[in-house]
Design a protein around this motif. Structure first.
Motif: not given
Length: 308
Positions: A227-229, A241-244, A267-268, A274-275
């Motif tokens: 998981v990359i930020y 519920q997600l934004s792509y 999210p949040g 996030q990747v």
């Protein structure tokens, strides 16, 4: 430099020095002061920072002065009756003191993940300057008149989000604080990917599926999800519920391009992307494998991934 009766002196590095306080039990003639004992406060700063914000005084008469400890430096009185805030600079050899104002340059408006040029819709931006925050009036930031979500506001740094619907091109970013306002023109690009750096020693902001930071002491097992930020991955589209992200995102690991299983807003969070990517089992292990994000053909900064 020595600040006498300074209330607070700060710089981008934090609060300056440790105040030393002493009671003045007698005056210059050896007699007790008519109004009772007085308090003297002294703070010494090394003067190594490019700018300081100095708050002095209260709502009653006070005496305050700055002693420039440079060879041949002078003493400046800041005594008064009401609290005041000053900007203290050392543009050349001697200190320069003036009423605090707001100031920043276009070059000081940068990608919040990398502190390098690169802004894009929905991404996080850091603004470095002086007088960016103070007591009494909340700091506000807008771009072409559209308010920007504010994450952090200090005298020397602001973190905010570029409006998600902002069009690309040259835009005007405007900052107002307790000390006035200032503006600069900046360029907004479709994407400006940047991976955040965290920790000491610094590593890329990357975790496993349990959100444990990946670093040499905690390498990611091959075959697991990384998981990359990051920020600056551009416009997004809401699905359930997600934004792509609208732009295609891949992970380039030591030259090998890997498809992301998810790329979008975390999210949040505001402006944080996030990747998710699965590291192939066949990947050679290593504690410093170069990795970047590739978004719409634009590559991010490079970070080192630890894989076992």
């Amino acid at each position: 430099m020595l600040f006498r009766s300074a209330t607070t002196i700060t710089s981008a590095a934090g609060t300056c020095g440790v105040p030393f306080e002493a009671l003045d039990l007698v005056d210059a003639g050896g007699n007790p002061p008519a109004a009772g004992a007085l308090l003297s406060r002294m703070t010494v700063c090394d003067g190594a920072q490019p700018a300081y914000q100095l708050q002095v005084g209260t709502g009653q008469p006070f005496q305050a002065q700055i002693d420039d400890l440079a060879p041949g430096g002078s003493t400046l009185s800041l005594s008064g009756n009401t609290a005041a805030t000053y900007k203290v600079l050392r543009p050349q050899f001697y200190l320069a003191v003036s009423p605090q104002d707001v100031g920043f340059t276009a070059a000081a408006v940068v990608n919040a993940a990398t502190f390098t040029p690169g802004l894009s819709p929905g991404g996080l931006v850091s603004i470095f300057g002086v007088g960016l925050a103070g007591t009494g009036t909340a700091t506000k930031v807008d771009m072409d008149g559209t308010a920007m979500a504010l994450l952090l506001a200090t005298p020397f740094q602001i973190n905010a989000q570029v409006p998600p619907a902002m069009a690309t091109g040259v835009r005007t970013i405007h900052v107002s604080s307790a000390f006035g306002s200032a503006q600069q023109q900046v360029t907004v690009s479709a994407v400006s990917p940047g991976i955040f750096i965290v920790g000491n020693p610094p590593v890329g902001a990357m975790t496993n599926a349990n959100y444990s930071l990946i670093q040499p002491s905690n390498p990611l097992p091959r075959g697991q999800v990384l998981v990359i930020y990051a920020t600056g991955l551009g416009a997004v589209t809401q699905k359930a519920q997600l934004s792509y992200t609208n732009a295609a995102v891949t992970v380039v690991l030591n030259g090998t391009e890997l498809p992301a299983s998810f790329a979008g807003l975390a999210p949040g969070f505001t402006g944080l992307y996030q990747v998710n990517v699965t590291i192939p089992v066949a990947t050679p292990p290593g504690l410093a494998i170069p990795m970047t994000l590739k978004v719409g053909g634009v590559q991010s900064n490079s970070v080192m991934l630890s894989v076992q």
